[in-house]
Structure formats: structure tokens, C-alpha cells
Scaffold this motif. Structure first.
Motif, PDB file in Angstrom:
ATOM      1  N   GLY A  48      44.220  41.310  41.906  1.00  0.00           N
ATOM      2  CA  GLY A  48      45.215  40.639  42.738  1.00  0.00           C
ATOM      3  C   GLY A  48      46.648  40.983  42.407  1.00  0.00           C
ATOM      4  N   ARG A  55      41.464  37.236  41.379  1.00  0.00           N
ATOM      5  CA  ARG A  55      42.047  36.986  42.694  1.00  0.00           C
ATOM      6  C   ARG A  55      43.435  36.345  42.579  1.00  0.00           C
ATOM      7  NH1 ARG A  55      38.439  37.634  46.833  1.00  0.00           N
ATOM      8  NH2 ARG A  55      39.496  36.176  48.198  1.00  0.00           N
ATOM      9  N   HIS A 111      45.113  39.591  47.259  1.00  0.00           N
ATOM     10  CA  HIS A 111      44.176  39.185  46.221  1.00  0.00           C
ATOM     11  C   HIS A 111      43.051  40.192  46.019  1.00  0.00           C
ATOM     12  CE1 HIS A 111      42.630  36.932  49.911  1.00  0.00           C
ATOM     13  NE2 HIS A 111      41.712  37.843  49.670  1.00  0.00           N
ATOM     14  N   GLU A 118      39.699  43.275  42.582  1.00  0.00           N
ATOM     15  CA  GLU A 118      40.100  41.923  42.962  1.00  0.00           C
ATOM     16  C   GLU A 118      40.898  41.233  41.863  1.00  0.00           C
ATOM     17  OE1 GLU A 118      37.366  39.448  45.133  1.00  0.00           O
ATOM     18  OE2 GLU A 118      36.086  41.167  45.575  1.00  0.00           O
TER      19      GLU A 118
END
Length: 503
Positions: free
Chosen positions: A68, A104, A58, A66
Motif C-alpha cells: 500500500g 493494505r 492499497h 498489497e
């Protein structure tokens, strides 16, 4: 956990990495077994009879901070290899949405045949996704997606956004935890999603889930006992009561101003999940894991009595030596928690290698699976901050064998990056054991050990190692090592790779 009609009759769960949901007895490939109501689907996304490995990432996707990604390594007679893989992001064709910073995507993932077509699918959460519901904007609402499995594996068959209730407040981060199973005994796979900050704690989506609309047959709140208060939940599942219907284990971390921290057991019934009660520890008080994050609980039948047992890792121990860590084993029974005393395992337990020292974090990750193929679930325990000699925070993993009397220290073995036969070299700050998963990747009915190293020296790039099962034990001989770049993640994607596995 799932796959094209290849199931095991004993329902167990393993998290990581993955909780992954790793059954204690693994069905041989090409010999499909009729599913029982509480059978946990096996993570075979292309229906070839071999389990596949899912690694959540993630962190950065290589495009956005971030954003992911999820990496899938496909199993075979010789296990997994980097050549047969898929890297999934929200920019992958067929996956809903687009990659954005701090979504994420890959926060958690859990396999299941969510549409009931006989092929295993993968639910993937993006806990940081911002969503606008009509005219209402919710920051960090969180969203879960399903990527459909089929003969060509994942992503080739499209995906869908799961329909959930509109959150009433921001920062709910839905999908911070995921678990799957048949929670109402109707033969359909259901999906449970955990929240990060709402009194609902999360939702249960009872299957099947539509391939086109993402709508479940029905949706209900997890039903925590405290009502609308701040909680952070982490989920695991397995048939603890032995009645053929999957039960749900919920870790609840209430925070400083919330209700009491605890671990709740919700029993699966024909009418859905029903809160049974709170687990108690060896001291008779509430069993608590203040971390309340995935990877700290695993569910599996360690004594082969037909009731899955609950393993709780607790690295944040406050008795001397501080943060040495421990594992509690709560044995299952018809009513939920057995009257049998809760078993506490530390590095001082007879037969367990090494000794308890400050900041070992023994129990930071746990997983169950049948290493020897004898039908008893065995246990893997990570102690990722273990220092060995001059190697500071290099990390270690210990395996303990199940048996008629449950798990014991007899025959326990420990491994670290410097164990003879391991590829590569150990270093300080590897954090070997950040995540663990016991799962059979080559179809020999024995669970192999997958270890995540969230550090991989001071770069914190991360890495995974796969140690095969042989002669009734895990061996470092023939172990394989994979870095993020080796399986197709770009340089920007290496942020703690190996800290979490799909269930």
C-alpha cells in the motif's frame, strides 16, 4: 476537510472517493474564516490556503504485494501537478511501522486537525495490518496512523500510531472506513473508524489525539443497534441536523447471517454521537446499499437550507435493467431525515443524459461539492461499467446541479474519457468513474471534478483525471491526466490506482 484555520461554515462530506469531505462552499485561499463547531476541516496539509488531493493506493507498494501507499498532490493557484507531490508508505521516514505484504496501507484516509495545532493532518488506515497485543496475536487486526501536517506538508513533522481497543477476534480489519468531524461540539476534530467484521462496527476517537502517544481524549464504540454480530460498516459525516455539530452516517452490511442491512444516522450531541435511527427510501422501507463500501454515500447541502443532505448511490439494482443503478437523495432536517419525499435519480430522470441500461452501475461512486460557486452543493455520479458504442465498460461520470428545490436533472452533463478536450484516449475497461471527488484544487471557490479509473484498459493499472470548473460547470477543456507512475508510484504499485480518494 481540514487545514490551518481555513474552514467553511457549511459542513459537507464527499467520498470516493472522500466520501472526501468536500464542503459545498469553499473558502478563498488566504482569507481564513473562523471555524464553526461543525465545520469540516479542509485538506490543506501545508497551510498555504489551497486544498490538496489524496489518492489511496492499497495495492502493491513496489516492494511488497498489497503493502500500500498514499499519494498526495499539493494544490496551488493553477491546481495540482505531479512535480509537487509526496508518496507515503510505511517505509517513509516519520511514518510508523514498515511496509509488509498485505498490510493494505492506504485502505482509507481522512484529513483533520487531530492534535489541534491549526494544521491539517492525515489519518491513514492499514486494514490488513497484523498486530500482537502483548502476547495476543491478531491477524488482519487493522491499524490507523496519523501523519502530521505543517508548513512543510506531510511526513516532515512525523506521525503516530492511533491507540485503539484490542480486538477480541481476528480479521476485524479496523480502518476499513474512516470519517472525521466534531461529533461532540467541543471544537476538536474527532476520528471515526469502521470495522469490517465485528458487531462493534468500529470506534470513535474523540480529539485531541496526542502527537506522541496516539491516545485520544476518549474512545467509544460506534454503538450499532444489533450488538455483537457480524457487520461491515462504511462511514461518512456532515451536519445533517443543522445544529452546528457533526453527525455520522453509517452504512451497515450485515452479510447473509447477520442482522438487517441498513444505513444508520448517528446525531452529534454535546455528549457525543447518539443513534437517531435508520434512513428510509422512497418506498418507505429501509434504505439499503448492499455494497456498504466507501464512495457510495456523500453528504452536502444541495438545497442550501442549512441541513446537509445524504446522497446514497446504489449500483446493485435488481429491477430491469439489472444493475443499471440509481441514486437516492435523503434531505436533512432538524430531526435528521426530512419528511420530504426521498428523491430517486436514474439515467431515465428528466434532463439526465443517456439512458438506463443493464450493468451501467450508475451510482457506484458519488460526491458533492459546489461547482458553480453559488453556495448550493452539486452532485457527481460515477457509472464505471457504462459501455458506450464499441467501448465496453469504458465508464462515465454525470454531474447534476443543486438548487433551491434540491438537485435536479436540469443542466446535467456527462463525461467520459473520449469527451472533447480530455487528454489521452478512451478504451474498453477503463472503468472511468470508479471513484469521483468534487473539490476545489485551485482556490477559485469552485469545485473541480476528480475522476478515478480503476481499470485504464485491460492492464488495470488505474489512472486519475482532473476536470476543472469553469462558467458554472465542469469542463473537459484543460483537463489533466495522471497515471500511477507519473506521480512517483513504481510499476508494482499500479493495482487499481484511482479507485479511492482521501476524504
Amino acid at each position: 476537510m481540514r487545514q490551518r484555520t481555513l474552514y467553511t461554515a457549511i459542513a459537507v462530506v464527499s467520498t470516493c472517493l472522500v466520501g472526501g469531505l468536500a464542503p459545498a462552499a469553499v473558502a478563498a485561499p488566504a482569507q481564513a474564516v473562523k471555524a464553526t463547531k461543525a465545520a469540516q476541516p479542509v485538506s490543506d496539509f501545508n497551510g498555504d490556503g489551497y486544498r490538496d488531493l489524496v489518492v489511496n493506493e492499497h495495492g502493491s507498494s513496489g516492494e511488497k504485494a498489497e503493502g500500500g501507499a498514499v499519494a498526495v498532490l499539493y494544490g496551488s493557484k493553477t491546481g495540482v501537478n505531479a512535480a509537487k507531490r509526496q508518496v507515503i508508505t510505511q517505509n517513509t521516514p516519520g511514518v510508523p511501522g514498515i511496509t509488509e505484504a498485505y498490510d493494505r496501507f492506504g485502505s482509507q484516509s481522512v484529513a483533520g486537525d487531530y492534535d489541534g495545532d491549526g494544521f491539517t493532518d492525515l489519518a491513514i488506515s492499514a486494514s490488513g495490518e497484523d498486530i500482537t497485543f502483548g502476547t495476543t496475536y491478531r491477524r488482519n487486526a487493522g491499524q490507523t496512523f496519523i501523519v502530521w501536517g505543517g508548513k512543510k506538508g506531510l511526513t516532515k513533522h512525523g506521525g503516530v500510531t492511533v491507540k485503539q481497543t484490542t480486538p477480541k477476534e481476528p480479521d476485524v480489519r479496523r480502518g476499513s472506513s474512516l470519517a472525521a468531524g466534531d461529533f461532540n461540539g467541543d471544537g476538536k476534530t474527532d476520528l471515526a473508524t469502521g470495522d469490517y467484521s465485528t458487531g462493534r462496527g468500529g470506534e470513535v476517537l474523540y480529539g485531541p489525539i496526542s502527537r506522541t502517544t496516539g491516545k485520544a481524549k476518549s474512545v467509544s464504540s460506534l454503538g450499532l443497534k444489533d450488538g455483537q454480530t457480524y457487520v461491515h460498516t462504511a462511514l461518512d459525516s456532515g451536519d445533517v441536523t443543522g445544529d452546528g455539530i457533526t453527525d455520522l452516517v453509517i452504512q451497515v452490511f450485515a452479510g447473509r447471517t447477520g442482522p438487517v442491512d441498513r444505513i444508520e444516522l448517528h446525531r452529534g450531541t454535546k455528549n457525543g454521537l447518539l443513534r437517531t435511527g435508520d434512513l428510509t427510501g422512497a418506498d418507505g422501507k429501509l434504505l439499503v446499499n448492499r455494497s456498504a463500501t466507501d464512495g457510495h454515500v456523500a453528504v452536502g447541502d444541495l438545497d442550501k437550507d442549512g441541513h446537509a443532505d445524504i446522497v446514497v448511490g446504489k449500483e446493485w439494482t435488481y429491477e430491469e435493467p439489472v444493475y443499471s443503478g440509481q441514486v437516492s437523495v435523503v434531505y436533512g432536517a432538524k430531526t435528521g431525515q426530512s419528511t420530504r419525499p426521498v428523491q430517486v435519480i436514474t439515467q431515465e430522470t428528466d434532463g439526465v443524459p443517456d439512458s438506463s441500461e443493464k450493468d451501467d452501475y450508475f451510482g457506484v461512486s458519488v460526491s458533492v461539492g459546489d461547482i458553480s460557486g453559488d453556495g448550493y452543493a452539486d452532485l457527481a455520479v460515477g457509472s464505471s461499467v457504462e459501455s458506450l458504442g464499441e467501448l465496453e465498460n469504458t465508464g462515465q461520470v454525470t454531474t447534476l446541479l443543486g438548487g433551491k428545490g434540491g438537485v435536479s436533472g436540469k443542466g446535467a452533463t456527462s463525461y467520459f474519457k473520449g469527451t472533447d478536450g480530455m487528454p489521452g484516449k478512451p478504451s474498453s475497461y477503463d472503468f472511468f468513474g470508479s471513484a469521483v471527488q468534487l473539490t476545489d484544487l485551485n482556490g477559485d471557490n469552485r469545485a473541480d471534478l476528480v475522476v478515478g479509473s480503476g481499470g485504464d484498459d485491460e492492464s488495470h493499472n488505474g489512472r486519475i483525471d482532473i476536470l476543472p470548473a469553469a462558467n458554472g460547470a465542469i469542463t473537459a477543456s484543460g483537463a489533466k491526466e495522471y497515471t500511477a507512475s507519473a506521480i512517483g508510484l513504481t510499476d508494482g504499485a499500479r493495482q487499481g490506482f484511482g479507485q479511492s480518494f482521501g476524504q
